[in-house]
Enzyme design. Structure first.
Site, PDB file in Angstrom:
ATOM      1  N   PRO A  40       0.800  -1.233   0.000  1.00 57.28           N
ATOM      2  CA  PRO A  40       0.000   0.000   0.000  1.00 57.28           C
ATOM      3  C   PRO A  40       0.832   1.282   0.000  1.00 57.28           C
ATOM      4  O   PRO A  40       0.351   2.321  -0.429  1.00 57.28           O
ATOM      5  CB  PRO A  40      -0.855  -0.104   1.274  1.00 57.28           C
ATOM      6  CG  PRO A  40      -0.302  -1.232   2.062  1.00 57.28           C
ATOM      7  CD  PRO A  40       0.493  -2.093   1.146  1.00 57.28           C
ATOM      8  N   GLU A  74       0.745  -8.285   7.863  1.00 57.93           N
ATOM      9  CA  GLU A  74       1.169  -6.882   8.010  1.00 57.93           C
ATOM     10  C   GLU A  74       2.112  -6.440   6.900  1.00 57.93           C
ATOM     11  O   GLU A  74       2.619  -5.322   6.912  1.00 57.93           O
ATOM     12  CB  GLU A  74       1.850  -6.675   9.369  1.00 57.93           C
ATOM     13  CG  GLU A  74       0.926  -6.832  10.563  1.00 57.93           C
ATOM     14  CD  GLU A  74      -0.219  -5.831  10.565  1.00 57.93           C
ATOM     15  OE1 GLU A  74      -0.006  -4.677  10.164  1.00 57.93           O
ATOM     16  OE2 GLU A  74      -1.328  -6.220  10.974  1.00 57.93           O
ATOM     17  N   ASP A 112      -8.935   5.754 -24.365  1.00 61.94           N
ATOM     18  CA  ASP A 112      -9.154   5.491 -22.941  1.00 61.94           C
ATOM     19  C   ASP A 112      -8.981   6.736 -22.092  1.00 61.94           C
ATOM     20  O   ASP A 112      -8.192   7.609 -22.437  1.00 61.94           O
ATOM     21  CB  ASP A 112      -8.108   4.491 -22.426  1.00 61.94           C
ATOM     22  CG  ASP A 112      -8.553   3.059 -22.571  1.00 61.94           C
ATOM     23  OD1 ASP A 112      -9.747   2.832 -22.814  1.00 61.94           O
ATOM     24  OD2 ASP A 112      -7.693   2.174 -22.426  1.00 61.94           O
ATOM     25  N   ARG A 172      -3.812  -5.237 -20.907  1.00 64.55           N
ATOM     26  CA  ARG A 172      -4.582  -4.674 -22.019  1.00 64.55           C
ATOM     27  C   ARG A 172      -3.790  -3.683 -22.853  1.00 64.55           C
ATOM     28  O   ARG A 172      -4.225  -3.279 -23.922  1.00 64.55           O
ATOM     29  CB  ARG A 172      -5.927  -4.116 -21.552  1.00 64.55           C
ATOM     30  CG  ARG A 172      -5.873  -3.006 -20.557  1.00 64.55           C
ATOM     31  CD  ARG A 172      -7.235  -2.791 -19.924  1.00 64.55           C
ATOM     32  NE  ARG A 172      -8.235  -2.276 -20.848  1.00 64.55           N
ATOM     33  CZ  ARG A 172      -8.244  -1.028 -21.328  1.00 64.55           C
ATOM     34  NH1 ARG A 172      -7.314  -0.183 -20.970  1.00 64.55           N
ATOM     35  NH2 ARG A 172      -9.193  -0.645 -22.162  1.00 64.55           N
TER      36      ARG A 172
END
Ligand code: SAH
Length: 224
Positions: free
Chosen positions: A87, A114, A167, A152
């Site tokens: 994260p 963790e 896009d 993609r």
């Protein structure tokens, strides 16, 4: 392009790797996707992949040896960069996805608990990537997000290459409201301009709409 994922939940990936454009590209051999069980790289009877954090604190930490040994084994066939989903990592965006799509492969390690012992990053010279400023319970869904986004962009994966250039984030102003048939549904009708056949006007309308959308979603503006 070849994607190898190291995870304690390899079964999570099968249905995702089978669906849609990614699934078809895989069948056609344009990309290769493999999920590997981290526990296969443990040496103890309990196949333990986690242990208590040095220095104390809640939860468990992913042990270094299984992840390092798994990646070393995979590196024989996949010479691409090693990515740890974390994260606090570098934030995934369309630009980073395009950069990674230029590689021949990626090896992705999914964290749990963790997080992953920091020596995995050091030993493998790994890049840490985050899918956003929020915390999930594991790196599997983030890895799927990364793979889907990168895959993609690999040539031949998305059938019509034009759909990539239009896009959101690829062109300066894209992501306008889209409509398909029926032209009217429950009293909601498709904007006249889209039925007009006037392509210059349609282009102008789309850019205007996309710009408006961006403004109304912009966090900075909302805070004011
Ligand atoms: N206590 C940690 C959270 C660990 S979450 C912290 O506060 O940072 C457990 C695992 O989920 C992580 O090791 C990572 O692999 C994955 N993960 C969670 N959120 C993520 C995110 N936003 N991006 C990428 N991976 C994430």
């Amino acid at each position: 392009m070849r994607f190898d994922v190291v995870t304690i939940f390899p079964a999570m990936f099968a249905p995702v790797f089978e669906a849609g454009v990614v699934g078809r590209a895989r069948e056609a051999g344009r990309i290769q996707l493999r999920a590997h069980d981290l526990r296969e790289y443990t040496h103890d009877r309990h196949r333990q992949v986690d242990d208590m954090p040095f220095g104390g604190g809640p939860g468990m930490v992913m042990k270094p040896e299984p992840a390092i040994e798994a990646v070393e084994a995979l590196r024989i066939e996949n010479r691409g960069p090693v990515v740890l989903m974390e994260p606090w990592g570098e934030r995934l965006d369309q630009e980073l996805a395009a950069e990674l799509a230029a590689e021949d492969g990626l090896i992705i390690v999914c964290g749990r608990y963790e997080g992953i012992d920091d020596r995995v990053r050091t030993a493998l010279d790994a890049r840490e990537i985050s899918i956003g400023d929020y915390v999930l319970s594991g790196g599997e869904i983030p890895a799927m997000v990364l793979i889907d986004t990168v895959a993609r962009l690999v040539p031949g994966v998305v059938g019509d290459p034009q759909s990539l250039t239009q896009d959101s984030f690829s062109s300066e102003l894209a992501g306008w409201p889209q409509f398909t048939r029926p032209a009217e549904y429950r009293g909601m009708s498709v904007p006249d301009v889209l039925l007009s056949g006037d392509h210059a006007r349609i282009r102008q309308w789309r850019h205007q709409q996309a710009a408006q959308r961006r403004v109304s979603h912009s966090k900075e503006l909302k805070k004011r």
